[in-house]
Design a protein around this motif. Structure first.
Motif, PDB file in Angstrom:
ATOM      1  N   HIS A  19       4.708 -13.038  -5.348  1.00 17.09           N
ATOM      2  CA  HIS A  19       4.480 -13.427  -4.396  1.00 17.09           C
ATOM      3  C   HIS A  19       5.068 -14.604  -4.164  1.00 17.09           C
ATOM      4  O   HIS A  19       5.260 -15.666  -4.577  1.00 17.09           O
ATOM      5  CB  HIS A  19       3.196 -14.229  -4.000  1.00 17.09           C
ATOM      6  CG  HIS A  19       2.675 -14.309  -3.071  1.00 17.09           C
ATOM      7  ND1 HIS A  19       1.089 -14.780  -2.015  1.00 17.09           N
ATOM      8  CD2 HIS A  19       3.731 -15.425  -1.722  1.00 17.09           C
ATOM      9  CE1 HIS A  19       1.417 -15.318  -1.244  1.00 17.09           C
ATOM     10  NE2 HIS A  19       2.427 -15.449  -1.239  1.00 17.09           N
ATOM     11  N   HIS A  45       8.892 -16.571  -0.800  1.00 20.78           N
ATOM     12  CA  HIS A  45       9.663 -16.310   0.566  1.00 20.78           C
ATOM     13  C   HIS A  45      10.503 -16.493   0.082  1.00 20.78           C
ATOM     14  O   HIS A  45      11.145 -17.448  -0.662  1.00 20.78           O
ATOM     15  CB  HIS A  45       8.604 -17.169   1.558  1.00 20.78           C
ATOM     16  CG  HIS A  45       7.084 -17.333   1.779  1.00 20.78           C
ATOM     17  ND1 HIS A  45       6.587 -16.157   2.524  1.00 20.78           N
ATOM     18  CD2 HIS A  45       5.969 -17.207   0.762  1.00 20.78           C
ATOM     19  CE1 HIS A  45       5.740 -15.802   2.155  1.00 20.78           C
ATOM     20  NE2 HIS A  45       5.157 -16.774   1.028  1.00 20.78           N
ATOM     21  N   HIS A  60       6.723 -13.676   5.243  1.00 22.44           N
ATOM     22  CA  HIS A  60       5.524 -13.193   6.218  1.00 22.44           C
ATOM     23  C   HIS A  60       5.637 -12.667   7.488  1.00 22.44           C
ATOM     24  O   HIS A  60       7.168 -11.901   7.567  1.00 22.44           O
ATOM     25  CB  HIS A  60       5.397 -14.800   6.882  1.00 22.44           C
ATOM     26  CG  HIS A  60       5.046 -15.428   5.992  1.00 22.44           C
ATOM     27  ND1 HIS A  60       3.265 -15.643   5.761  1.00 22.44           N
ATOM     28  CD2 HIS A  60       5.402 -16.654   5.827  1.00 22.44           C
ATOM     29  CE1 HIS A  60       2.876 -16.695   5.051  1.00 22.44           C
ATOM     30  NE2 HIS A  60       3.997 -17.465   4.640  1.00 22.44           N
ATOM     31  N   GLU A 103       4.209  -9.974   2.665  1.00 26.04           N
ATOM     32  CA  GLU A 103       2.759 -11.293   2.735  1.00 26.04           C
ATOM     33  C   GLU A 103       2.230 -10.876   4.283  1.00 26.04           C
ATOM     34  O   GLU A 103       2.726 -11.894   5.428  1.00 26.04           O
ATOM     35  CB  GLU A 103       2.665 -12.374   2.598  1.00 26.04           C
ATOM     36  CG  GLU A 103       1.247 -13.060   2.743  1.00 26.04           C
ATOM     37  CD  GLU A 103       0.980 -14.496   2.286  1.00 26.04           C
ATOM     38  OE1 GLU A 103       2.409 -15.434   2.421  1.00 26.04           O
ATOM     39  OE2 GLU A 103       0.306 -15.457   1.626  1.00 26.04           O
ATOM     40  N   ASP A 162       3.649 -18.195  -5.213  1.00 26.28           N
ATOM     41  CA  ASP A 162       4.047 -18.467  -3.427  1.00 26.28           C
ATOM     42  C   ASP A 162       4.958 -19.300  -3.610  1.00 26.28           C
ATOM     43  O   ASP A 162       4.763 -19.679  -2.427  1.00 26.28           O
ATOM     44  CB  ASP A 162       2.622 -19.122  -2.741  1.00 26.28           C
ATOM     45  CG  ASP A 162       2.326 -18.370  -1.818  1.00 26.28           C
ATOM     46  OD1 ASP A 162       2.889 -17.889  -0.727  1.00 26.28           O
ATOM     47  OD2 ASP A 162       0.960 -18.952  -1.290  1.00 26.28           O
ATOM     48  N   HIS A 173       7.958 -20.972  -2.600  1.00 24.45           N
ATOM     49  CA  HIS A 173       9.315 -21.143  -1.484  1.00 24.45           C
ATOM     50  C   HIS A 173      10.470 -21.730  -1.458  1.00 24.45           C
ATOM     51  O   HIS A 173      11.025 -22.772  -0.440  1.00 24.45           O
ATOM     52  CB  HIS A 173       8.462 -21.939  -0.236  1.00 24.45           C
ATOM     53  CG  HIS A 173       7.871 -21.372   0.612  1.00 24.45           C
ATOM     54  ND1 HIS A 173       5.964 -20.922   0.133  1.00 24.45           N
ATOM     55  CD2 HIS A 173       6.781 -21.055   2.070  1.00 24.45           C
ATOM     56  CE1 HIS A 173       5.078 -20.682   0.566  1.00 24.45           C
ATOM     57  NE2 HIS A 173       6.102 -19.687   1.684  1.00 24.45           N
TER      58      HIS A 173
HETATM   59 ZN   LIG Z   1       2.176 -16.767   0.930  1.00 25.15          ZN
END
Ligand SMILES: [Zn+2]
Ligand SMILES: [Zn+2]
Length: 586
Positions: free
Chosen positions: A343, A345, A375, A415, A531, A533
């Protein structure tokens, strides 16, 4: 900009609304701030950052120019002039009073104006003297309730996130270990047990010379001692509360066990020892003759009563002593077991770095698999991707993959938003083209239990969903989890071969430890992800690992530990014929 500032925005605007209300401002203005606060609380922090960087904060409903300007000032400087001026006009203790049950801002304003109540102490005094019930609209019962609430409040402590406390404690330990008088310095308490929020930085220092150590501490910038003795120091450092205990070097193991807790674990261990004729004291086991038995390590202390070493994360007083006695302790997940982050981005949505930069950072941290999961389209405020974007992104991933060769495997995922009615944000044929699909709740988190449980169950049943991201949607410390029927979620995830995420962001830690243990009992697979970023976010892994360990998770139950071939085979196996985890712990 420091990321944590974004997490403070909702409370910042709630505070403005509150201070305005205490000043008797008109309702329209107050409501505008309150609505902005709720909007910010219900928008993903990464989305806020993304919009802010693009100068598009007013794209969010309820955020007008005036509020956008304030957000900008705060994120740039960590300070908000408007709020600072408001704070000066209202006694600082009044805000606390509005949090007491039964006392909203309007009532607190009247207590302030009519009884000159300005803080907890003056309120307690006024209530004890029976003055509160003389005010119109306040009864004797209200007064009694206020007195009780004041007492409860005094017991309450503000908690720190593990993500703030752990790095600070580490920095402090580094300083301590450099000092000649320090034989050993370690963290203890809930910090060592990896609890998601802690009361203070709990440290244990073995030294023959506590005074010398205290002098070192008092020379540290921002150090502020509250109380001290030859046994302990309570202080504040870099704005964080510190509780430091001293002990003699030879007593370290026993003291460490004692200071680590939990109280429940200690009690269970003492009981277990008592059945074998030994008494547990902060100095170690004492036999029937009153002699303290020597122990160099915690393992020695457990071995003395015939138990294996119990990892600190399991010391919760939740069956770990029985499990240890029966040889049923799980072999807990370790950070180095994790080979994949599934996961993350990129700049394709609200990430800050390109796919190539993220892949290189993952490689540097020893990961063998990275899934790029930007996303989906309906989260347009976070730059969600259309199916057409996905096709172009796939080409870019292929290019980076070609450049990096077999050193790391890149997966294209997404996601995907779960709409309020449970529908997914891409049609099935688009989902089918992705290597991996995470489905997450980001909006409408306050639906009724029935609705939101149905919504998540629908996503779990979709034939293409592999992982449910941050399942409950909570954000520490302010946003509560969605009102989900977790037992039904666990049962469905197990039946459909869907993994539930342990999101390692210290503001999420979602699933939390208790849920992880229940999920494992259902035979649910888990996926531990940062997650990320930005490259630095890969460091969140440690918080996820601590949480997983608190949930009794073994490596086998976490699909990120599997060799890439096994992971790919699992992803390609149609649901629900997927393998059950090998690491069931209960
Ligand atoms: Zn996320
Ligand atoms: Zn998310």
């Amino acid at each position: 900009m420091e990321t944590y500032l974004i997490y403070r925005l909702p409370s910042l605007f709630r505070r403005i609304a509150l201070l305005l209300e205490l000043q008797g401002e008109d309702g329209f203005k107050i409501n505008a701030y309150r609505r902005a606060a709720e909007r910010l609380a219900n928008t993903e922090p990464e989305t806020i950052r993304y919009l802010w960087e693009q100068g598009r904060l007013t794209d969010l409903p309820d955020i007008g120019m005036a509020i956008a300007k304030k957000i900008d000032e705060f994120l740039r400087t960590g300070h908000l002039d408007f709020l600072a001026r408001l704070e000066e006009e209202v006694p600082p203790g009044l805000v606390d009073l509005t949090r007491l049950p039964g006392l909203g801002p309007k009532r607190v304003r009247r207590l302030w104006l009519e009884l000159r109540v300005t803080d907890l102490n003056s309120l307690e005094r006024a209530a004890a003297q029976g003055q509160v019930q003389t005010l119109k609209g306040f009864s004797a019962r209200t007064e009694a309730r206020i007195l009780q609430a004041v007492q409860t409040w005094r017991e309450h402590e503000d908690r720190l996130l593990l993500g703030e406390a752990l790095p600070a404690a580490e920095a402090l330990l580094h300083r301590l270990r450099d000092h000649l008088a320090v034989v050993r310095a370690e963290w203890s308490g809930s910090l060592r047990r990896g609890v998601e929020t802690v009361g203070d930085l709990d440290l244990l220092v073995a030294t023959p010379n506590p005074q010398a150590v205290r002098r070192l501490l008092e020379d540290l910038p921002t150090w502020e001692t509250f109380t001290h003795s030859s046994e302990e120091v309570r202080a504040r450092w870099q704005g964080l509360p510190v509780h430091l205990r001293f002990c003699a070097p030879e007593a370290f193991a026993a003291q460490w066990l004692y200071a680590t807790g939990s109280a429940g674990h200690r009690q269970g261990l003492a009981q277990y020892g008592a059945e074998r004729g030994l008494t547990l004291t902060p100095q170690g086991w004492r036999d029937a003759q009153g002699k303290t038995l020597p122990a160099d390590t915690e393992a020695d202390l457990y071995a003395r009563v015939g138990l294996p070493f119990i990892p600190p994360e399991l010391r919760q007083g939740r069956g770990e002593i029985e499990a240890a006695a029966q040889g049923r302790l799980p072999t807990l997940l370790r950070s180095e077991d994790l080979l994949a982050d599934l996961h993350s981005h990129s700049t394709w949505s609200d990430g800050r770095f390109s796919i190539r930069e993220m892949a290189l950072a993952a490689l540097e941290r020893g990961l063998r698999v990275l899934a790029i999961t930007d996303h989906s389209q309906s989260l347009s405020v976070a730059g969600g991707l259309t199916p057409e974007d996905l096709r172009r992104q796939r080409e870019e991933i292929a290019q980076v993959q070609a450049e990096l060769g077999d050193r790391i495997l890149l997966l294209q995922g997404a996601e995907v938003e779960i709409a309020p009615d449970g529908a997914l944000d891409y049609p099935d044929e688009v989902l089918a083209e992705l290597d991996i699909v995470i489905a997450s709740l980001h909006t409408h988190l306050r639906q009724t239990a029935k609705k939101i449980t149905q919504r998540l169950l629908a996503a779990i049943a979709n034939p293409h969903v592999d992982i449910i991201g941050h399942p409950t949607g909570r954000l520490l410390p302010h946003r509560p989890p969605a009102d989900l029927d977790m037992e039904r979620i666990f049962a469905a995830a197990a039946a459909h071969g869907v993994a539930l995420e342990i999101n390692a962001n210290p503001h999420r830690l979602d699933l939390k430890a208790e849920h992880i243990r229940r999920a494992l009992a259902h035979g649910v697979l888990l996926s531990l992800n940062t997650d990320a970023h930005r490259p630095a976010d890969f460091a969140y892994r440690r918080y996820g690992v601590l949480t997983a360990r608190r949930g009794w998770a073994t490596a086998g139950a976490i699909l990120n530990t599997w060799p890439p071939e096994r992971l790919l085979a699992w992803l390609r196996t149609p649901k629900p014929q997927r393998a059950q985890p090998s690491g069931k712990s209960e």
